[in-house]
Design a protein around this motif. Structure first.
Motif, PDB file in Angstrom:
ATOM      1  N   THR A 191       3.759  10.980   5.659  1.00  0.00           N
ATOM      2  CA  THR A 191       4.931  10.832   6.523  1.00  0.00           C
ATOM      3  C   THR A 191       5.844   9.763   5.947  1.00  0.00           C
ATOM      4  O   THR A 191       5.387   8.809   5.309  1.00  0.00           O
ATOM      5  N   LEU A 192       7.159   9.938   6.170  1.00  0.00           N
ATOM      6  CA  LEU A 192       8.156   8.998   5.682  1.00  0.00           C
ATOM      7  C   LEU A 192       8.964   8.471   6.856  1.00  0.00           C
ATOM      8  O   LEU A 192       9.279   9.212   7.785  1.00  0.00           O
ATOM      9  N   LEU A 228      11.860   2.617   2.321  1.00  0.00           N
ATOM     10  CA  LEU A 228      11.152   3.565   3.164  1.00  0.00           C
ATOM     11  C   LEU A 228       9.699   3.142   3.279  1.00  0.00           C
ATOM     12  O   LEU A 228       9.146   2.489   2.395  1.00  0.00           O
ATOM     13  N   GLN A 229       9.077   3.524   4.379  1.00  0.00           N
ATOM     14  CA  GLN A 229       7.635   3.359   4.486  1.00  0.00           C
ATOM     15  C   GLN A 229       6.992   4.733   4.381  1.00  0.00           C
ATOM     16  O   GLN A 229       7.370   5.669   5.082  1.00  0.00           O
ATOM     17  N   ILE A 230       6.036   4.841   3.484  1.00  0.00           N
ATOM     18  CA  ILE A 230       5.265   6.069   3.329  1.00  0.00           C
ATOM     19  C   ILE A 230       3.878   5.799   3.885  1.00  0.00           C
ATOM     20  O   ILE A 230       3.200   4.866   3.465  1.00  0.00           O
ATOM     21  N   ARG A 231       3.490   6.614   4.850  1.00  0.00           N
ATOM     22  CA  ARG A 231       2.146   6.503   5.417  1.00  0.00           C
ATOM     23  C   ARG A 231       1.333   7.720   5.000  1.00  0.00           C
ATOM     24  O   ARG A 231       1.794   8.855   5.111  1.00  0.00           O
ATOM     25  N   VAL A 232       0.149   7.434   4.526  1.00  0.00           N
ATOM     26  CA  VAL A 232      -0.711   8.481   3.986  1.00  0.00           C
ATOM     27  C   VAL A 232      -2.042   8.476   4.715  1.00  0.00           C
ATOM     28  O   VAL A 232      -2.671   7.422   4.865  1.00  0.00           O
ATOM     29  N   VAL A 236       2.615   2.059   2.795  1.00  0.00           N
ATOM     30  CA  VAL A 236       3.241   1.388   1.660  1.00  0.00           C
ATOM     31  C   VAL A 236       4.746   1.446   1.802  1.00  0.00           C
ATOM     32  O   VAL A 236       5.306   2.473   2.224  1.00  0.00           O
ATOM     33  N   ASP A 237       5.403   0.342   1.515  1.00  0.00           N
ATOM     34  CA  ASP A 237       6.865   0.309   1.503  1.00  0.00           C
ATOM     35  C   ASP A 237       7.328   0.592   0.078  1.00  0.00           C
ATOM     36  O   ASP A 237       6.780   0.052  -0.889  1.00  0.00           O
ATOM     37  N   VAL A 238       8.359   1.420  -0.044  1.00  0.00           N
ATOM     38  CA  VAL A 238       8.814   1.824  -1.372  1.00  0.00           C
ATOM     39  C   VAL A 238      10.338   1.908  -1.376  1.00  0.00           C
ATOM     40  O   VAL A 238      10.958   2.315  -0.382  1.00  0.00           O
ATOM     41  N   ALA A 239      10.935   1.489  -2.490  1.00  0.00           N
ATOM     42  CA  ALA A 239      12.386   1.604  -2.644  1.00  0.00           C
ATOM     43  C   ALA A 239      12.788   3.073  -2.585  1.00  0.00           C
ATOM     44  O   ALA A 239      12.080   3.938  -3.098  1.00  0.00           O
ATOM     45  N   HIS A 250       4.065  -4.037  -0.443  1.00  0.00           N
ATOM     46  CA  HIS A 250       3.434  -4.111   0.885  1.00  0.00           C
ATOM     47  C   HIS A 250       2.457  -2.956   1.119  1.00  0.00           C
ATOM     48  O   HIS A 250       2.647  -2.128   2.009  1.00  0.00           O
ATOM     49  N   VAL A 251       1.410  -2.914   0.346  1.00  0.00           N
ATOM     50  CA  VAL A 251       0.402  -1.867   0.481  1.00  0.00           C
ATOM     51  C   VAL A 251      -0.651  -2.316   1.501  1.00  0.00           C
ATOM     52  O   VAL A 251      -1.228  -3.392   1.380  1.00  0.00           O
ATOM     53  N   VAL A 252      -0.870  -1.481   2.515  1.00  0.00           N
ATOM     54  CA  VAL A 252      -1.838  -1.802   3.574  1.00  0.00           C
ATOM     55  C   VAL A 252      -2.817  -0.637   3.688  1.00  0.00           C
ATOM     56  O   VAL A 252      -2.413   0.531   3.682  1.00  0.00           O
ATOM     57  N   VAL A 253      -4.115  -0.964   3.814  1.00  0.00           N
ATOM     58  CA  VAL A 253      -5.149   0.057   3.932  1.00  0.00           C
ATOM     59  C   VAL A 253      -5.958  -0.195   5.190  1.00  0.00           C
ATOM     60  O   VAL A 253      -6.399  -1.317   5.444  1.00  0.00           O
ATOM     61  N   HIS A 254      -6.144   0.865   5.985  1.00  0.00           N
ATOM     62  CA  HIS A 254      -7.009   0.813   7.159  1.00  0.00           C
ATOM     63  C   HIS A 254      -8.136   1.820   6.934  1.00  0.00           C
ATOM     64  O   HIS A 254      -7.933   3.033   7.077  1.00  0.00           O
ATOM     65  N   ARG A 255      -9.277   1.320   6.574  1.00  0.00           N
ATOM     66  CA  ARG A 255     -10.411   2.195   6.259  1.00  0.00           C
ATOM     67  C   ARG A 255     -10.930   2.890   7.521  1.00  0.00           C
ATOM     68  O   ARG A 255     -11.192   2.261   8.536  1.00  0.00           O
ATOM     69  N   GLY A 256     -11.039   4.204   7.416  1.00  0.00           N
ATOM     70  CA  GLY A 256     -11.594   4.981   8.512  1.00  0.00           C
ATOM     71  C   GLY A 256     -10.757   5.019   9.767  1.00  0.00           C
ATOM     72  O   GLY A 256     -11.246   5.400  10.829  1.00  0.00           O
ATOM     73  N   ALA A 257      -9.469   4.638   9.682  1.00  0.00           N
ATOM     74  CA  ALA A 257      -8.630   4.568  10.888  1.00  0.00           C
ATOM     75  C   ALA A 257      -8.170   5.932  11.367  1.00  0.00           C
ATOM     76  O   ALA A 257      -7.883   6.111  12.552  1.00  0.00           O
TER      77      ALA A 257
END
Length: 303
Positions: free
Chosen positions: A72-73, A2-6, A46-49, A28-35
């Motif tokens: 969101t998932l 799953l991808q969890i977006r925070v 982040v992708d998570v099992a 696969h942790v990705v950060v977009h500052r101020g997006a």
């Protein structure tokens, strides 16, 4: 996976990243500052099992992100990455056995809504069942089983009982207690119309041969309802929705309601009563099995 977006306020972003570093099954942790604009903050993806997702979401909620941000998932398809494979290996358990409680609550809440679409499907299913009875057609009755949307509220009742969500229980109960009688009244009016037009000449439901199983209540009625309810709930918690078709075909909730209406229009009140009993047996069995399956999952998860 799953991808969890925070969406996190800037002051909580490091806490989210720290959580990602120390949760097994994360990749696969990705950060977009101020997006993020509304609510304002940083976007972390982040992708998570699947087997680690419920724990991850619980910890994110504990940070207060549902109040000051968003979670969101989204289910992912094929993931090709050594980091992804490693995350799957690190996660405890099996993804097919994992329950995402927040996802399950959201799905059952949506499917138990007393919406126009829900009522339309319910009425269509009842009408198909009535036509199947009037024409003694088992094929048409099976079609009514597939169309019927009643498993959504029944599953929601089971979830509400296990998770102690009174609001969800009220929502599901309203869909059943309002939807079923409304659909049965419409079916009764339509049945009387068919008879008045001379399309059918049914004088008794006692001589039907292909669909008489609908009102024949026996011990296997409850057994089948239990098995169908267990299979349906397993399909929901494991995201294997294909199994739901078999669930719909195996239970006689919709046909029983349709049979009761047709029997009442021709004065077979005892048959109508047996049909209502069949309906109640199926409804109770499905909910009971759903509660047992969810309680077992919860016990295993907490162990």
């Amino acid at each position: 996976m799953l991808q969890i977006r925070v969406i996190a306020p800037a002051e909580l972003t490091e806490s989210v990243l720290e959580l990602c570093r120390h949760t097994p099954g994360v990749a696969h942790v990705v950060v977009h500052r101020g997006a993020a604009v509304e609510p304002a903050g940083d976007l972390v993806a982040v992708d998570v099992a699947r087997e680690s997702a419920d724990r991850m979401v619980g910890r994110l909620k504990a940070l207060g992100l549902t109040d000051d941000g968003a979670i969101t998932l989204e289910a992912l398809g094929t993931v090709l990455s050594k980091a992804g494979f490693r995350a799957d290996d690190e996660a405890e358990g099996d993804g097919a056995d994992a329950v995402l409680w927040d996802e399950l609550l959201a799905r059952t809440r949506e499917e138990s809504s007393l919406s126009v679409t829900f009522l339309a499907f319910l009425c269509i299913a009842r009408l198909l069942a009535a036509v199947g009875v009037l024409t003694d057609s088992a094929v048409t009755v099976v079609g009514a089983m597939v169309v019927g949307p009643e498993f959504g509220p029944l599953a929601a009742l089971a979830v509400a009982l296990v998770r102690r969500r009174a609001a969800l229980a009220r929502r599901a109960a309203a869909a059943l207690l309002i939807g079923f009688p409304l659909a049965m009244v419409l079916t009764g009016v339509a049945t009387l119309g068919f008879e008045a037009l001379g399309w059918v000449a049914l004088t008794s439901t006692r001589n039907l041969e292909q669909v008489d199983f609908i009102f024949q209540v026996g011990p296997f009625s409850f057994v089948v309802a239990l098995l169908a309810g267990a299979a349906g709930m397993l399909s929901l918690v494991s995201a294997k929705s294909a199994a739901l078709v078999g669930v719909f075909i195996s239970v006689t909730t919709v046909p029983a309601a349709g049979f009761a209406v047709v029997a009442a229009t021709v004065g077979d009140w005892d048959i109508a009563a047996y049909s209502v009993l069949q309906l109640m047996v199926n409804l109770i069995g499905i909910v009971a099995a759903g509660v047992v399956v969810l309680a077992a999952h919860r016990r295993l998860h907490d162990a």
